[in-house]
Write a protein that holds these residues in place. Structure first.
Motif, PDB file in Angstrom:
ATOM      1  N   UNK A  93       0.916  -1.299   0.027  1.00  0.00           N
ATOM      2  CA  UNK A  93      -0.073  -0.090   0.107  1.00  0.00           C
ATOM      3  C   UNK A  93       0.828   1.193  -0.063  1.00  0.00           C
ATOM      4  N   UNK A  94       1.812   1.264   0.847  1.00  0.00           N
ATOM      5  CA  UNK A  94       2.695   2.593   0.916  1.00  0.00           C
ATOM      6  C   UNK A  94       3.721   2.588  -0.215  1.00  0.00           C
ATOM      7  N   UNK A  95       4.539   1.619  -0.201  1.00  0.00           N
ATOM      8  CA  UNK A  95       5.681   2.005  -1.370  1.00  0.00           C
ATOM      9  C   UNK A  95       5.082   1.396  -2.497  1.00  0.00           C
ATOM     10  N   UNK A  96       4.736   0.447  -2.650  1.00  0.00           N
ATOM     11  CA  UNK A  96       4.130  -0.112  -4.196  1.00  0.00           C
ATOM     12  C   UNK A  96       3.098   0.870  -4.908  1.00  0.00           C
ATOM     13  N   UNK A  97       2.081   1.453  -4.058  1.00  0.00           N
ATOM     14  CA  UNK A  97       1.327   2.635  -4.376  1.00  0.00           C
ATOM     15  C   UNK A  97       2.122   3.752  -4.758  1.00  0.00           C
ATOM     16  N   UNK A  98       2.985   4.139  -3.950  1.00  0.00           N
ATOM     17  CA  UNK A  98       3.920   5.311  -4.287  1.00  0.00           C
ATOM     18  C   UNK A  98       4.611   5.120  -5.608  1.00  0.00           C
ATOM     19  N   UNK A 104      -3.899  11.810  -4.985  1.00  0.00           N
ATOM     20  CA  UNK A 104      -5.029  10.956  -4.917  1.00  0.00           C
ATOM     21  C   UNK A 104      -4.973   9.712  -5.602  1.00  0.00           C
ATOM     22  N   UNK A 105      -4.175   9.389  -6.397  1.00  0.00           N
ATOM     23  CA  UNK A 105      -3.785   8.151  -7.016  1.00  0.00           C
ATOM     24  C   UNK A 105      -3.114   7.144  -5.966  1.00  0.00           C
ATOM     25  N   UNK A 106      -2.359   7.875  -5.218  1.00  0.00           N
ATOM     26  CA  UNK A 106      -1.729   7.030  -4.248  1.00  0.00           C
ATOM     27  C   UNK A 106      -2.474   6.428  -3.151  1.00  0.00           C
ATOM     28  N   UNK A 109      -5.765   2.052  -1.038  1.00  0.00           N
ATOM     29  CA  UNK A 109      -7.139   1.424  -0.549  1.00  0.00           C
ATOM     30  C   UNK A 109      -7.311  -0.062  -1.354  1.00  0.00           C
ATOM     31  N   UNK A 110      -6.909  -0.003  -2.531  1.00  0.00           N
ATOM     32  CA  UNK A 110      -6.838  -1.175  -3.507  1.00  0.00           C
ATOM     33  C   UNK A 110      -5.883  -2.216  -2.867  1.00  0.00           C
ATOM     34  N   UNK A 111      -4.921  -1.869  -2.278  1.00  0.00           N
ATOM     35  CA  UNK A 111      -3.819  -2.846  -1.826  1.00  0.00           C
ATOM     36  C   UNK A 111      -4.561  -3.541  -0.430  1.00  0.00           C
ATOM     37  N   UNK A 112      -5.160  -2.860   0.421  1.00  0.00           N
ATOM     38  CA  UNK A 112      -5.650  -3.416   1.436  1.00  0.00           C
ATOM     39  C   UNK A 112      -7.368  -3.975   1.220  1.00  0.00           C
TER      40      UNK A 112
END
Length: 99
Positions: A22-27, A56-58, A63-66
């Motif tokens: 969620x944190x690193x991959x989304x970033x 906003x995308x991050x 949210x998608x990751x969780x």
């Protein structure tokens, strides 16, 4: 009212993989997406827009990751998207500097 225990995951590694995805991959996906756009379109406009749309995308990717069932699967998807956007960055820089 406590959460239903069948929805809780007590194992460390699945929880750790979701949090890091969620944190690193989304970033990584968010930044490489905007850099890919910047390599094809007006760099200044895309980078100024990135200050808002990147966040906003991050958050959406967090949210998608969780929501995903497997943290490792979402990591795989985020790594593939990051590599795809890196390819677009490379092609955009190669194509636009050759003109």
């Amino acid at each position: 009212m406590p959460a239903n225990s069948k929805y809780l995951n007590p194992a460390f590694w699945p929880r750790f993989s979701k949090i890091t995805a969620a944190i690193l991959g989304g970033y990584f996906v968010s930044v490489t997406f905007h850099l890919a756009l910047a390599s094809w379109f007006s760099r200044a406009d895309v980078l100024i827009t990135m200050a808002f749309s990147g966040f906003i995308l991050w958050v959406a990717l967090m949210v998608i990751a969780f929501l995903a069932k497997s943290g490792w699967k979402i990591w795989g998807i985020y790594i593939l998207l990051t590599l795809l956007f890196y390819l677009f960055i490379y092609l955009g820089q190669t194509y636009n500097t050759a003109k």
